[in-house]
Design an enzyme around this catalytic site. Sequence first.
Site, mmCIF file in Angstrom:
data_model
loop_
_atom_site.group_PDB
_atom_site.id
_atom_site.type_symbol
_atom_site.label_atom_id
_atom_site.label_comp_id
_atom_site.label_asym_id
_atom_site.label_seq_id
_atom_site.Cartn_x
_atom_site.Cartn_y
_atom_site.Cartn_z
ATOM 1 N N TYR A 101 7.063 -9.503 7.429
ATOM 2 C CA TYR A 101 6.780 -8.083 7.648
ATOM 3 C C TYR A 101 7.095 -7.724 9.095
ATOM 4 C CZ TYR A 101 4.129 -7.428 3.275
ATOM 5 O OH TYR A 101 3.741 -7.315 1.961
ATOM 6 N N ASP A 148 0.833 -1.201 0.000
ATOM 7 C CA ASP A 148 0.000 0.000 0.000
ATOM 8 C C ASP A 148 0.866 1.248 0.000
ATOM 9 O OD1 ASP A 148 -2.295 -1.480 0.156
ATOM 10 O OD2 ASP A 148 -2.479 -1.340 2.329
#
Length: 270
Positions: free
Chosen positions: A102, A38
Amino acid sequence: METSNDQSVVGVQNYLEKAAQNLKPVVPIKFHISSRTDAGVHALCNSAHFDIQRAPGKPALNEKQLIYSLNYHLKSEPIRILNVCRVTSSFHARFSALSRTYIYRLLMGCTHYSEVPVFEKDLCWAPVGGCLNVTAMQDAAQFLLGTHDFSTFRSLNSETPFQSPVRTILQADIQPSSGFLSHHYQRRGLEFWELQFRSRSFLYRQVRRMVGALVAVGQGKLTPHHIKELLERKDSRAFPPNAMAPPSGLFLKSVEYNKADLDTTVDPGE
């Protein structure tokens, strides 16, 4: 996989392909990125594959030439090529990945956003209130481990109807960390923590939703057992409103492959 479906947005792939055109390929080079993120999300390390067809009589470029040339044409952008290796034609940067890791950076001790160190702007999240119950968050994170239907922890997008909500979380850790130059402002009482998640793939905004729910636990708004209940609901509408973590603290740390797939002895002709 954290992904954005609006391909009109200019991103890393666009800059890579623009730089690659300076290699004078016979046909335009298309990069296939392992993980799209994103807007506002960072990548400490990502991977991609591409094919390059040189003009007849032109020798194949070696790894060092590719790194030097691409970085030269990327020098004005916050993008750097760290490594290049030849792979077989069956390799795919996205589909050959074994897992993705992540991390999400949290800053505790700030009672107001103005207390966030200027060097950490847009690189972490300082939740309102300043303090979090990390032990409760660690207990809650254990419910996310393993294979589950993560429907509650995904945002809806155009891929939702075609994508299974089942994912396997291999790692969900919360550990103390350090900030940029943090040893120079220890007396300010700021604490950095990292949430680390590893899975073969993630759903749209799944990591940010998991972080947001864990922070809500740390704030006392939810109990650790509420995480289990949210999983069992299997409904994105059951996710607490406005609880998703902002993109600024999220970093793609690494993409893991089978070492045999990254064998650098592949002949340039393959």
